[in-house]
Design an enzyme around this catalytic site. Sequence first.
Site, PDB file in Angstrom:
ATOM      1  CB  SER A 124      -0.863  -0.015   1.266  1.00  0.00           C
ATOM      2  OG  SER A 124      -1.437   1.253   1.491  1.00  0.00           O
ATOM      3  CE1 TYR A 148      -3.762  -2.693   5.716  1.00  0.00           C
ATOM      4  CE2 TYR A 148      -3.346  -0.363   5.279  1.00  0.00           C
ATOM      5  CZ  TYR A 148      -3.604  -1.645   4.823  1.00  0.00           C
ATOM      6  OH  TYR A 148      -3.692  -1.884   3.475  1.00  0.00           O
ATOM      7  CE  LYS A 152      -1.370  -4.492   3.599  1.00  0.00           C
ATOM      8  NZ  LYS A 152      -1.651  -5.748   2.914  1.00  0.00           N
TER       9      LYS A 152
END
Length: 337
Positions: A124, A148, A152
């Site tokens: 992302s 989050y 990643k």
Amino acid sequence: MNILLTGGTGYIGSHTAVVLAQAGHDVVLYDNLSNSDRRVVNHLAHITGRPMTFVEGDIRDAELLTRTLRAAGIEAVIHFAGLKAVGESVDKPVEYYANNVQGTISLLQAMQAVSIGTLVFSSSATVYGEPQYLPLDEKHPTSATNPYGRSKLHIEEMLLDVAKSDQRWRIACLRYFNPVGAHDSALIGESPRGIPNNLMPYIAQVAAGQRQALQVFGDDYPTPDGTGVRDYIHVMDLARGHLAALGFLAHHAGWHAVNLGTGHGSSVLEMVRAFEHVSGQSVPYKITPRRPGDVAACYAKADKAARELGWSAQLGLEDMCRSTWKFQRQSESGSSR
Ligand code: NAD
Ligand code: UD1
């Protein structure tokens, strides 16, 4: 090629399944259905005209993964499975690290057990943290501002170590910008549970009269109209980016990070106007304070994907809004997931 899609019944996985099947690949969907619906499997068969194998399972179940990889003669994996809500990740970091990081470790163990080295990972633009310059190229420093994003980043770094350890690994980390839109059939699309966190599904629900008004989070950013600017990318373009990444990995070993964005930023108010134009509905909005953690602007430099993958986004804002609107209408009538 036989390709396993973890998280294959989810939003981006399902659209990618269509593109892969239409390119002649055999797709196996592996998902625990924590954020998707098994009816997607039938919709995919309907769209592509070929049945798709579905395995209900968790990526943390390395044994089931290993059996699935072996039984289906899998040659490459695209790893979509994971949890993705930023706010929730702040409240439930352990679940996020367990699903995303631990899940990826067990996937790597399973791939190692059956000697599969080709992996495309859903990363992302969040790994760039607060932008230090724009547009964001792949050399921009990485950082994380929430669990989050940190999951990643951990996964990307882990994959880099793995690729360095053995030259048989071929790994692409695709850094998505803001995926929106749906397949033209309107049989698959993004179906957020509860109140949408993201802009596009929220706008669609306001246009449909399901919600009263959009809250525009801040109009005092240093952007042309004061509202936040993002790089919205049509999910079908994004899906095609995965096919291009597999083509690239066939000729390139090692670890590669590539942005998937359009290279063009649009503001919240531009999105509202584009949606009103396409849907013919008004989208009432009110300006509210900034959302904590939001940045003013975030958009990609998309040159590397063009150069290395031979891929660039083809679809514009109108296509994004039109397909979102069609999916919204079809969902209301109950004929899709
Ligand atoms: P999604 O929630 O629609 O799809 C993810 C799928 O993974 C769901 O079907 C869910 O049931 C499944 N899943 C979750 N945990 C699992 C587990 N432990 N085992 C098996 N299956 C599991 O999300 P999406 O929008 O399709 O996102 C796909 C990937 O792309 C995610 O990794 C996400 O972090 C990443 N990503 C998404 C966006 C976005 O805006 N949608 C942006 C950047 C990156
Ligand atoms: C969010 C996530 C990001 C994730 C991405 C996936 C945050 C802080 N970031 O990005 O990690 O990768 O989703 O798509 O959650 N907006 C409104 N009103 C709304 C919703 C959004 O004004 O009701 C604005 C936001 O302030 C932002 C833009 O619309 O300027 C886009 O927001 P959103 O769709 O949530 O995406 P991101 O914040 O870019």
